[in-house]
Design an enzyme around this catalytic site. Structure first.
Site, PDB file in Angstrom:
ATOM      1  N   SER A 175     -39.523  56.593  -0.619  1.00  0.00           N
ATOM      2  CA  SER A 175     -39.639  55.966  -1.925  1.00  0.00           C
ATOM      3  C   SER A 175     -40.533  54.730  -1.852  1.00  0.00           C
ATOM      4  CB  SER A 175     -38.250  55.642  -2.469  1.00  0.00           C
ATOM      5  OG  SER A 175     -38.298  55.283  -3.825  1.00  0.00           O
ATOM      6  N   ASP A 221     -38.728  65.683  -8.417  1.00  0.00           N
ATOM      7  CA  ASP A 221     -38.561  64.232  -8.298  1.00  0.00           C
ATOM      8  C   ASP A 221     -38.759  63.582  -9.677  1.00  0.00           C
ATOM      9  OD1 ASP A 221     -38.664  61.518  -7.680  1.00  0.00           O
ATOM     10  OD2 ASP A 221     -39.778  61.838  -5.813  1.00  0.00           O
ATOM     11  N   HIS A 253     -35.880  63.481  -5.487  1.00  0.00           N
ATOM     12  CA  HIS A 253     -36.396  62.267  -4.869  1.00  0.00           C
ATOM     13  C   HIS A 253     -35.653  61.922  -3.578  1.00  0.00           C
ATOM     14  CE1 HIS A 253     -38.427  58.389  -4.757  1.00  0.00           C
ATOM     15  NE2 HIS A 253     -37.273  57.771  -4.688  1.00  0.00           N
TER      16      HIS A 253
END
Length: 305
Positions: A175, A221, A253
């Site tokens: 991320s 995601d 994600h």
């Protein structure tokens, strides 16, 4: 949690492209062979940084590699530039020193979210540090700086520094930590590999990166949609760069934050190929793997230099 808007994007600086070590090694052997008689092809192609047995699909999909490992805790109070972490490393140096990898978690997360990668990569022949960031809310550029601080700690100060080849270093992250790995690669072109995992960053243009980069995205995601993050990251990287784009099929994600065979398989292959110059792993990257139940899409720039 949905990321908050990031700070103003840092400028992307262009650096001259570096020849890869594997190419330099092959050229050196070719010159030597011209004067002393040609060596066998397999020997001439070998890298001095190969570690471990010849790989197989089973070996790179396994939960552990061939190396016995140990781990040690890095207290936040003992370091500067990041908030401590955990080091995973092979216990034997009989085959020589190892490349090193620093891994950052994402927004609001701690190192526990990427901890599964520590023993998985270390047992394949790397020294790995998973880090905690100075603040759980640090933006990608800050996480990139912290990844570099962790590598500097590993190579200069840590108790495992003699096990590491300081010229063979890589960064990874999830991320905002994945965005941080792009920032780190952009600011330190001497790195040998970068792997952003479902990365998030407000900067979309990484044309200045000169570090071989594997971009991992996830089809479903909703935090860092591939259409506005991983895909632009990949396409903005120079066409002359060794790069690849792996999109995880039907994944979210958070896919890289728990054991994921596909993430591990291609991360190991990428690190082995570009940190260790180990062409034995080309077979898993070139030709590119086809779409499957775990891979939505894979793009690359094979053959690698």
């Amino acid at each position: 949690m949905q990321p908050v808007p990031a700070i103003t994007p840092e400028p992307v600086t262009r650096h001259p492209r570096r020849p890869r070590r594997g190419l330099r090694w092959a050229l050196a052997l070719a010159v030597l062979g011209a004067g002393l008689g040609a060596a066998p092809a397999a020997h001439a192609a070998a890298s001095p940084y190969e570690r471990g047995p010849a790989p197989t699909v089973a070996s790179i999909e396994a939960s552990r590699g061939a190396f016995a490992i140990a781990q040690s805790t890095v207290a936040a109070s003992s370091v500067s530039g990041f908030r401590g972490g955990t080091i995973y490393y092979p216990t034997s140096t009989a085959e020589g020193t190892f490349g090193a990898v620093a891994i950052s978690p994402g927004y609001t997360a701690t190192q526990s979210s990427v901890a599964w990668l520590g023993p998985r990569l270390a047992s394949q022949g790397f020294v790995v540090i998973t880090i905690d960031t100075l603040s759980r809310y640090d933006q990608p550029a800050s996480r990139g700086t912290q990844l570099l601080a962790a590598l500097d700690y590993l190579t200069n100060t840590s108790g495992v520094r003699t096990r590491i080849d300081r010229n063979r270093l890589a960064v990874m992250g999830h991320s905002m930590g994945g965005g941080g790995s792009l920032s780190a690669a952009n600011s330190r072109p001497q790195l040998q590999a970068a792997i952003p995992l479902t990365g998030w960053h407000t900067v979309k243009n990484w044309s200045g990166v000169r570090v071989p980069t594997l971009v991992v995205g996830a089809e479903n995601d909703s935090v860092a949609p591939v259409s506005s993050h991983s895909e632009p990251f990949y396409t903005s990287l120079p066409s002359t760069l060794d790069k690849a784009y792996l999109e995880l099929n039907n994944a979210s994600h958070s896919a890289p934050t728990s054991t994921n065979v596909t993430v591990a398989k291609y991360s190991i292959s990428w690190l082995k190929r570009f940190v260790d110059d180990d062409t034995r792993y080309d077979q898993f990257l070139c030709p590119p793997p086809p779409a499957s139940s775990t891979i939505q899409e894979y793009r690359n720039t094979c053959p690698h230099s």
